[in-house]
Design a protein around this motif. Structure first.
Motif, PDB file in Angstrom:
ATOM      1  N   GLU A 159     -70.063 -20.731  78.196  1.00  0.00           N
ATOM      2  CA  GLU A 159     -69.677 -20.855  76.802  1.00  0.00           C
ATOM      3  C   GLU A 159     -68.160 -20.718  76.713  1.00  0.00           C
ATOM      4  N   PHE A 160     -67.571 -21.306  75.687  1.00  0.00           N
ATOM      5  CA  PHE A 160     -66.133 -21.157  75.523  1.00  0.00           C
ATOM      6  C   PHE A 160     -65.750 -21.166  74.048  1.00  0.00           C
ATOM      7  N   THR A 161     -64.599 -20.564  73.785  1.00  0.00           N
ATOM      8  CA  THR A 161     -63.989 -20.589  72.456  1.00  0.00           C
ATOM      9  C   THR A 161     -62.579 -21.130  72.606  1.00  0.00           C
ATOM     10  N   LEU A 162     -62.251 -22.144  71.819  1.00  0.00           N
ATOM     11  CA  LEU A 162     -60.913 -22.739  71.867  1.00  0.00           C
ATOM     12  C   LEU A 162     -60.324 -22.789  70.469  1.00  0.00           C
ATOM     13  N   LEU A 163     -59.208 -22.085  70.279  1.00  0.00           N
ATOM     14  CA  LEU A 163     -58.414 -22.184  69.060  1.00  0.00           C
ATOM     15  C   LEU A 163     -57.201 -23.035  69.388  1.00  0.00           C
ATOM     16  N   HIS A 164     -56.884 -24.006  68.529  1.00  0.00           N
ATOM     17  CA  HIS A 164     -55.769 -24.890  68.861  1.00  0.00           C
ATOM     18  C   HIS A 164     -55.143 -25.470  67.610  1.00  0.00           C
ATOM     19  N   GLY A 165     -53.928 -25.996  67.806  1.00  0.00           N
ATOM     20  CA  GLY A 165     -53.217 -26.625  66.691  1.00  0.00           C
ATOM     21  C   GLY A 165     -51.965 -25.851  66.303  1.00  0.00           C
ATOM     22  N   ILE A 166     -51.350 -26.280  65.191  1.00  0.00           N
ATOM     23  CA  ILE A 166     -50.094 -25.674  64.729  1.00  0.00           C
ATOM     24  C   ILE A 166     -50.297 -24.204  64.394  1.00  0.00           C
ATOM     25  N   THR A 167     -51.371 -23.888  63.749  1.00  0.00           N
ATOM     26  CA  THR A 167     -51.643 -22.495  63.370  1.00  0.00           C
ATOM     27  C   THR A 167     -52.899 -21.941  64.049  1.00  0.00           C
ATOM     28  N   GLU A 168     -53.424 -22.678  65.008  1.00  0.00           N
ATOM     29  CA  GLU A 168     -54.651 -22.315  65.718  1.00  0.00           C
ATOM     30  C   GLU A 168     -55.846 -22.151  64.786  1.00  0.00           C
ATOM     31  N   LYS A 169     -55.827 -22.886  63.681  1.00  0.00           N
ATOM     32  CA  LYS A 169     -56.969 -22.831  62.759  1.00  0.00           C
ATOM     33  C   LYS A 169     -58.109 -23.733  63.206  1.00  0.00           C
ATOM     34  N   ASN A 170     -57.803 -24.713  64.067  1.00  0.00           N
ATOM     35  CA  ASN A 170     -58.874 -25.532  64.646  1.00  0.00           C
ATOM     36  C   ASN A 170     -59.630 -24.667  65.643  1.00  0.00           C
ATOM     37  N   GLU A 171     -60.949 -24.700  65.587  1.00  0.00           N
ATOM     38  CA  GLU A 171     -61.737 -23.816  66.449  1.00  0.00           C
ATOM     39  C   GLU A 171     -63.001 -24.510  66.951  1.00  0.00           C
ATOM     40  N   ILE A 172     -63.266 -24.317  68.237  1.00  0.00           N
ATOM     41  CA  ILE A 172     -64.523 -24.737  68.857  1.00  0.00           C
ATOM     42  C   ILE A 172     -65.140 -23.475  69.448  1.00  0.00           C
ATOM     43  N   HIS A 173     -66.315 -23.093  68.963  1.00  0.00           N
ATOM     44  CA  HIS A 173     -66.967 -21.865  69.423  1.00  0.00           C
ATOM     45  C   HIS A 173     -68.407 -22.218  69.783  1.00  0.00           C
ATOM     46  N   THR A 174     -68.643 -22.463  71.097  1.00  0.00           N
ATOM     47  CA  THR A 174     -69.945 -22.991  71.497  1.00  0.00           C
ATOM     48  C   THR A 174     -71.070 -21.958  71.345  1.00  0.00           C
ATOM     49  N   ALA A 175     -70.803 -20.697  71.620  1.00  0.00           N
ATOM     50  CA  ALA A 175     -71.857 -19.683  71.540  1.00  0.00           C
ATOM     51  C   ALA A 175     -72.346 -19.493  70.117  1.00  0.00           C
ATOM     52  N   GLU A 176     -71.433 -19.630  69.133  1.00  0.00           N
ATOM     53  CA  GLU A 176     -71.794 -19.466  67.728  1.00  0.00           C
ATOM     54  C   GLU A 176     -72.070 -20.802  67.043  1.00  0.00           C
ATOM     55  N   HIS A 177     -72.036 -21.898  67.812  1.00  0.00           N
ATOM     56  CA  HIS A 177     -72.283 -23.251  67.277  1.00  0.00           C
ATOM     57  C   HIS A 177     -71.357 -23.526  66.089  1.00  0.00           C
ATOM     58  N   LYS A 178     -70.118 -23.170  66.271  1.00  0.00           N
ATOM     59  CA  LYS A 178     -69.155 -23.231  65.166  1.00  0.00           C
ATOM     60  C   LYS A 178     -68.025 -24.207  65.488  1.00  0.00           C
ATOM     61  N   LEU A 179     -67.704 -25.050  64.509  1.00  0.00           N
ATOM     62  CA  LEU A 179     -66.592 -25.990  64.635  1.00  0.00           C
ATOM     63  C   LEU A 179     -65.772 -25.941  63.356  1.00  0.00           C
ATOM     64  N   VAL A 180     -64.463 -25.710  63.490  1.00  0.00           N
ATOM     65  CA  VAL A 180     -63.569 -25.607  62.336  1.00  0.00           C
ATOM     66  C   VAL A 180     -62.450 -26.621  62.487  1.00  0.00           C
ATOM     67  N   LYS A 181     -62.189 -27.356  61.402  1.00  0.00           N
ATOM     68  CA  LYS A 181     -61.105 -28.327  61.382  1.00  0.00           C
ATOM     69  C   LYS A 181     -60.060 -27.904  60.356  1.00  0.00           C
ATOM     70  N   ASP A 182     -58.815 -27.828  60.801  1.00  0.00           N
ATOM     71  CA  ASP A 182     -57.702 -27.475  59.920  1.00  0.00           C
ATOM     72  C   ASP A 182     -57.284 -28.715  59.124  1.00  0.00           C
ATOM     73  N   LEU A 183     -57.403 -28.623  57.797  1.00  0.00           N
ATOM     74  CA  LEU A 183     -57.012 -29.751  56.934  1.00  0.00           C
ATOM     75  C   LEU A 183     -55.531 -29.738  56.610  1.00  0.00           C
TER      76      LEU A 183
END
Length: 286
Positions: A159-183
């Motif tokens: 499993e992995f968690t990746l925060l990325h982008g200008i403010t790291e608001k983009n998030e991929i969290h496989t264990a929690e089945h969570k995906l966040v997109k920074d608008l």
């Protein structure tokens, strides 16, 4: 007569010493032991390909041989006990040679062999990457000199968690089945039932293995440029965990390799229909 006895005894002693020496390091009859080979056992972490169990560094250096470039390359395989076994490759217009040396393996028999081979291939599949000598003379027609295994199905946990982008608001969290997109306007769009297919997980794990993600990395999150993208990655593999933070501003080898890897991960995620259905970016960062 006494003089001849002395000569005979001396010759017998030389033969005995030679026999004892051959027990220390067995050389295959008729093989090449030219001084062109590296005779030292020094390990160069920058130039040698190093395979230590599930960690492989500098494996890309073998690509020059598959491209048909002349030269030499050392591969160092470590045993479970931590002893090095040396695979020295040499290529010229006459073909490929492998010098296999176990002299530094304290738990094995000292052995040096040199193999002559016609070809060298890079073979990539869904579960591993192999560098193989072909058309070899001796007990085997083919010799695998390096294998990178990235079969995710063999792992108990990945499993992995990746925060990325200008403010790291983009998030991929496989264990929690969570995906966040920074608008990029102060808002985010989120999926709480995000999943990766087995094929996608396999591709992502492959990219991490090829980036040698288990190795210690020289990364830096420092950056004087504004705005700038940064990355925060946590990987949970079986009973272990690795955590990395870095920014796009630094140009070290580890920074570049890790950035290239996560960009491929991001591309896989952003290519999914669930991501494409999220709202478009509405703003930007100055």
């Amino acid at each position: 007569m006494g003089k001849w006895k002395t000569v005979i005894v001396a010759l017998m002693m030389c033969m005995l010493l030679a026999a004892c020496g051959s027990n220390d390091q067995k050389q295959v009859p008729g093989t090449n032991t030219s001084s062109e080979w590296r005779e030292d056992y020094d390990i160069n972490e920058s130039n040698d390909v190093i395979a230590m169990h599930n960690r492989v560094s500098n494996w890309e250096k073998l690509d020059s041989f598959t491209d048909g470039n002349e030269g030499m390359q050392r591969i160092v395989h470590y045993t479970i006990e931590g002893d090095p076994i040396f695979y020295d490759l040499k290529y010229s217009k006459s073909g490929f040679q492998l010098r296999y040396d176990t002299s530094e393996d304290k738990f094995g028999s000292p052995l040096v062999k040199v193999y002559d081979c016609k070809g060298f291939e890079k073979r990539e599949s869904e579960v591993d990457l192999r560098y193989t000598l072909t058309g070899c003379k001796g007990e085997s027609d083919e010799i695998d000199v390096l294998t990178l295994d990235y079969n995710v199905s063999e792992q108990d946990l990945f499993e992995f968690t990746l925060l990325h982008g200008i403010t790291e608001k983009n998030e991929i969290h496989t264990a929690e089945h969570k995906l966040v997109k920074d608008l990029q306007n102060g808002e985010v769009a989120e999926l709480s039932d995000f999943t990766l297919t087995s094929e996608e997980r396999g591709l992502i794990y492959k990219e991490m293995v090829l980036a040698n993600y288990l190795e210690e990395k020289k990364l830096s999150a420092a950056c004087d440029v504004k705005p700038h993208a940064s990355y925060n990655l946590t990987v949970r593999i079986n009973g272990g965990e690795r955590h990395y933070e870095w920014s796009e501003c630094n140009s070290g080898e580890d920074n570049e390799a890790m950035t290239k890897m996560v960009q491929k991960v991001i591309a896989i995620v952003e290519g999914k229909d669930e991501y494409k259905a999220l709202p478009e970016v509405k703003g930007g960062y100055d």
